[in-house]
Design an enzyme around this catalytic site. Sequence first.
Site, short mmCIF file in Angstrom:
data_model
loop_
_atom_site.label_atom_id
_atom_site.label_comp_id
_atom_site.label_asym_id
_atom_site.label_seq_id
_atom_site.Cartn_x
_atom_site.Cartn_y
_atom_site.Cartn_z
N CYS A 17 -33.99 11.24 -15.22
CA CYS A 17 -33.98 12.59 -15.81
C CYS A 17 -35.31 13.33 -15.57
O CYS A 17 -35.39 14.21 -14.73
CB CYS A 17 -33.70 12.54 -17.31
SG CYS A 17 -32.08 11.81 -17.73
N ARG A 18 -36.33 12.97 -16.33
CA ARG A 18 -37.56 13.76 -16.32
C ARG A 18 -38.38 13.62 -15.04
O ARG A 18 -38.76 14.63 -14.43
CB ARG A 18 -38.43 13.41 -17.54
CG ARG A 18 -37.82 13.85 -18.84
CD ARG A 18 -38.49 13.21 -20.02
NE ARG A 18 -38.24 11.76 -20.07
CZ ARG A 18 -38.76 10.93 -20.94
NH1 ARG A 18 -39.60 11.39 -21.85
NH2 ARG A 18 -38.46 9.64 -20.93
N ASP A 127 -37.45 13.85 -24.00
CA ASP A 127 -36.41 13.11 -23.28
C ASP A 127 -35.06 13.80 -23.49
O ASP A 127 -34.56 13.86 -24.61
CB ASP A 127 -36.38 11.67 -23.83
CG ASP A 127 -35.41 10.79 -23.07
OD1 ASP A 127 -34.63 11.31 -22.25
OD2 ASP A 127 -35.43 9.57 -23.32
P1 4NP Z 1 -35.72 9.56 -18.32
O1 4NP Z 1 -34.51 9.57 -19.39
O2 4NP Z 1 -36.72 8.56 -18.84
O3 4NP Z 1 -36.22 10.97 -18.39
O4 4NP Z 1 -35.11 9.18 -17.01
C1 4NP Z 1 -33.85 8.42 -19.79
C2 4NP Z 1 -32.89 7.86 -18.99
C3 4NP Z 1 -32.21 6.74 -19.40
C4 4NP Z 1 -32.51 6.17 -20.62
C5 4NP Z 1 -33.48 6.73 -21.42
C6 4NP Z 1 -34.16 7.85 -21.01
N1 4NP Z 1 -31.80 5.02 -21.05
O5 4NP Z 1 -32.03 4.58 -22.18
O6 4NP Z 1 -30.97 4.49 -20.30
#
Ligand code: 4NP
Length: 158
Positions: A17-18, A127
């Site tokens: 995502c981020r 997030d």
């Molecule tokens: P990211 O978001 O750290 O911005 O890629 C997330 C993607 C997946 C998860 C948590 C945050 N997860 O728990 O699977």
Amino acid sequence: MAEQKPSILFVCLGNICRSPLADGALRHQAAQRGLGWTIDSAGTGGWHSGDPPDRRAIAVAAAAGVDIAGLRARQVREADFHRFDLILAMDHDNLAALHRIAPARPGAEIRLALDLVEGRAGQAVADPYYGDARGFDRTWADAQAIASGVLRHFGVAD
Ligand code: 4NP
């Protein structure tokens, strides 16, 4: 050193995502300026290794003309601390995780990504994973601000 092209790694938890959005935003801005920088992203967690970005992240970037569909998630590894000049964590948990796993003498400078954005020092990129599409709009706005901040950090006017 100053003449060398910088290398930047964005790090979040899942790398779906981020950090792929920050990666895509900076790749896009750098490409528009013809800068041959090394830009990548990774996650402190490995659950999504090999996965493309979240479809909501792909969509928000595509709406701005930025294609991140080809990115694949991977976990941060020790070599990253030597390969990259600057490692930017998207939030405090990931910053702490990076400091925990960093080798004793990392070549990279490790910072919070929003520290490079005027008026946002010390802040986390929220997030968006468990939220709705509006969360991804906010993440994309943060990603663009971070990309501009990185350009300024390395002396490129935006
Ligand atoms: P990211 O978001 O750290 O911005 O890629 C997330 C993607 C997946 C998860 C948590 C945050 N997860 O728990 O699977």
